[in-house]
Scaffold this motif. Sequence first.
Motif, PDB file in Angstrom:
ATOM      1  N   THR A 189       3.744  -8.877  -3.543  1.00 50.37           N
ATOM      2  CA  THR A 189       2.888  -8.411  -4.623  1.00 50.37           C
ATOM      3  C   THR A 189       3.770  -7.935  -5.761  1.00 50.37           C
ATOM      4  O   THR A 189       4.747  -8.578  -6.108  1.00 50.37           O
ATOM      5  CB  THR A 189       1.955  -7.293  -4.114  1.00 50.37           C
TER       6      THR A 189
ATOM      7  N   ASP B 281      -6.024  -0.389  -2.620  1.00 54.42           N
ATOM      8  CA  ASP B 281      -5.526  -1.064  -3.808  1.00 54.42           C
ATOM      9  C   ASP B 281      -6.676  -1.366  -4.763  1.00 54.42           C
ATOM     10  O   ASP B 281      -7.849  -1.103  -4.465  1.00 54.42           O
ATOM     11  CB  ASP B 281      -4.826  -2.373  -3.424  1.00 54.42           C
TER      12      ASP B 281
ATOM     13  N   ASP C 112      -2.025  -6.417   3.087  1.00 56.89           N
ATOM     14  CA  ASP C 112      -1.064  -5.342   3.349  1.00 56.89           C
ATOM     15  C   ASP C 112      -1.084  -4.917   4.810  1.00 56.89           C
ATOM     16  O   ASP C 112      -0.033  -4.781   5.444  1.00 56.89           O
ATOM     17  CB  ASP C 112      -1.369  -4.131   2.466  1.00 56.89           C
TER      18      ASP C 112
ATOM     19  N   ALA D 299       0.761  -1.225   0.000  1.00 58.32           N
ATOM     20  CA  ALA D 299       0.000   0.000   0.000  1.00 58.32           C
ATOM     21  C   ALA D 299       0.795   1.280   0.000  1.00 58.32           C
ATOM     22  O   ALA D 299       0.280   2.306  -0.352  1.00 58.32           O
ATOM     23  CB  ALA D 299      -0.930   0.013   1.212  1.00 58.32           C
TER      24      ALA D 299
ATOM     25  N   SER E   8      -5.726  -5.405   0.035  1.00 59.71           N
ATOM     26  CA  SER E   8      -5.648  -4.419   1.118  1.00 59.71           C
ATOM     27  C   SER E   8      -5.437  -5.064   2.475  1.00 59.71           C
ATOM     28  O   SER E   8      -4.578  -4.639   3.250  1.00 59.71           O
ATOM     29  CB  SER E   8      -6.919  -3.559   1.143  1.00 59.71           C
TER      30      SER E   8
ATOM     31  N   SER F 182      -3.628   3.003  -9.141  1.00 59.85           N
ATOM     32  CA  SER F 182      -2.638   1.968  -9.335  1.00 59.85           C
ATOM     33  C   SER F 182      -2.898   1.114 -10.551  1.00 59.85           C
ATOM     34  O   SER F 182      -3.924   1.175 -11.192  1.00 59.85           O
ATOM     35  CB  SER F 182      -2.612   1.068  -8.097  1.00 59.85           C
ATOM     36  N   HIS F 183      -1.906   0.252 -10.847  1.00 58.46           N
ATOM     37  CA  HIS F 183      -2.018  -0.843 -11.798  1.00 58.46           C
ATOM     38  C   HIS F 183      -2.317  -0.424 -13.226  1.00 58.46           C
ATOM     39  O   HIS F 183      -3.004  -1.130 -13.953  1.00 58.46           O
ATOM     40  CB  HIS F 183      -3.107  -1.830 -11.345  1.00 58.46           C
TER      41      HIS F 183
ATOM     42  N   ASN G 192      -1.118  -9.441  -9.339  1.00 50.55           N
ATOM     43  CA  ASN G 192      -0.028  -8.601  -9.849  1.00 50.55           C
ATOM     44  C   ASN G 192       0.632  -9.260 -11.053  1.00 50.55           C
ATOM     45  O   ASN G 192       0.710 -10.482 -11.128  1.00 50.55           O
ATOM     46  CB  ASN G 192       1.035  -8.358  -8.766  1.00 50.55           C
TER      47      ASN G 192
ATOM     48  N   GLU H 110       1.498   0.545  -7.310  1.00 50.24           N
ATOM     49  CA  GLU H 110       0.472   1.123  -6.479  1.00 50.24           C
ATOM     50  C   GLU H 110       1.078   2.036  -5.453  1.00 50.24           C
ATOM     51  O   GLU H 110       2.238   1.908  -5.121  1.00 50.24           O
ATOM     52  CB  GLU H 110      -0.329   0.018  -5.780  1.00 50.24           C
TER      53      GLU H 110
ATOM     54  N   SER I 260     -11.795  -0.687  -6.955  1.00 50.77           N
ATOM     55  CA  SER I 260     -10.772  -0.314  -5.987  1.00 50.77           C
ATOM     56  C   SER I 260     -11.408  -0.380  -4.611  1.00 50.77           C
ATOM     57  O   SER I 260     -12.625  -0.560  -4.471  1.00 50.77           O
ATOM     58  CB  SER I 260     -10.210   1.093  -6.255  1.00 50.77           C
TER      59      SER I 260
END
Length: 400
Positions: free
Chosen positions: A308, A123, A152, A2, A149, A22-23, A250, A10, A215
């Motif tokens: 990740t 995320d 993380d 995160a 999330s 992100s991504h 990922n 991200e 998200s």
Amino acid sequence: MANSIAAGAELSCCFAAYSRNSHNKPNPTKTLLQKGEINGFSSRFPLLSVSSNKVQPRRVENSGHMFAVSKSSSFGRLTYKDAGVDIDAGSELVKRIAKMAPGIGGFGGLFPLGDSFLVAGTDGVGTKLKLAFETGIHDTIGIDLVAMSVNDIVTSGAKPLFFLDYFATSHLDVDLAEKVIKGIVDGCQQSDCALLGGETAEMPDFYAEGEYDLSGFAVGIVKKDSVIDGKNIVAGDVLIGLPSSGVHSNGFSLVRRVLARSGLSLEDQLPGDAITLGEALMAPTVIYVKQVLDIISKGGVKGIAHITGGGFTDNIPRVFPKGLGAVIYDNSWEIPPVFKWIQQAGKIENSEMRRTFNMGIGLVLVVSQEASHKILDGANGAYKAYRIGEVVNGEGVAYH
């Protein structure tokens, strides 16, 4: 992951003004909302509770699990950057933002509250969504969303409290949205947190017909005297790996490029396995929360890395004090067939695989020697765990 950017790119921090999406996903603007709000929470899920000296990395071309990739020519070899994701650019952005908002870089952002910390992570699921659209598998993508999330924030030893999601689409398909949200509910049940609310946005002409974006974020809590922050890690500590279910969420920009090159379809059988490529690639991310909190309760856990974007290469060193690195033992766990296929079909070098994918290990615990025996011997079939390496003096990640 995160609070940093790596492969899968991200970023999140406790300073909202510097948050980024992100991504390689579109960054949707809040418009044409498909919901009302009550006291700041979504009317879609009004308070819905769901409880229940320097180590230089060494390339190993024939490890027994990784495949040898010829160095005689670079022709045909794929990298994550070829697929449109620049890990180094993401890392540079983190460095620049850190100058404006000191304190970022962990897997979760910590906010002091009395004798505790609130720990937050945010995320999405990246371009795995593209495969959801192609396979029609929508009821597990929500599990991926929650997992990214909560996995993380549990790296700090925090118990997740609640989760909120954001679902955006061109035109709302209620049946499809229900499937997606069911996965989010399942993910919250697996992590024993409440789905507190969410937002649905209809954005005509912004997304392709039949597609959507996801998200979300999670908030957890941990006592200040119980925070796992890696500060006590020393050379000789043990790395324990917990297995992944596959690619997780990922590296899919590279996966999709490999798939296109391979000539195979998502309906074709995965070489070396009895399932289809679509089923293997869409396997939902493992949610480690309950397992990890139980292991933490037994003592001796000094650091935790969520593997990740950035793989082992970038993620494991994030939990180490300066001057320490890691040695990973080759052949200490079985690499799933999906990664072997990705590497062969894409002619991807070992170093690139290790910096892009989890390679079958989704979470790494850094523990004392004494604790390692308890954790490995205490599984008793309840879970799988592997001794995959050790902490050494120096920096970086080497493979032996």
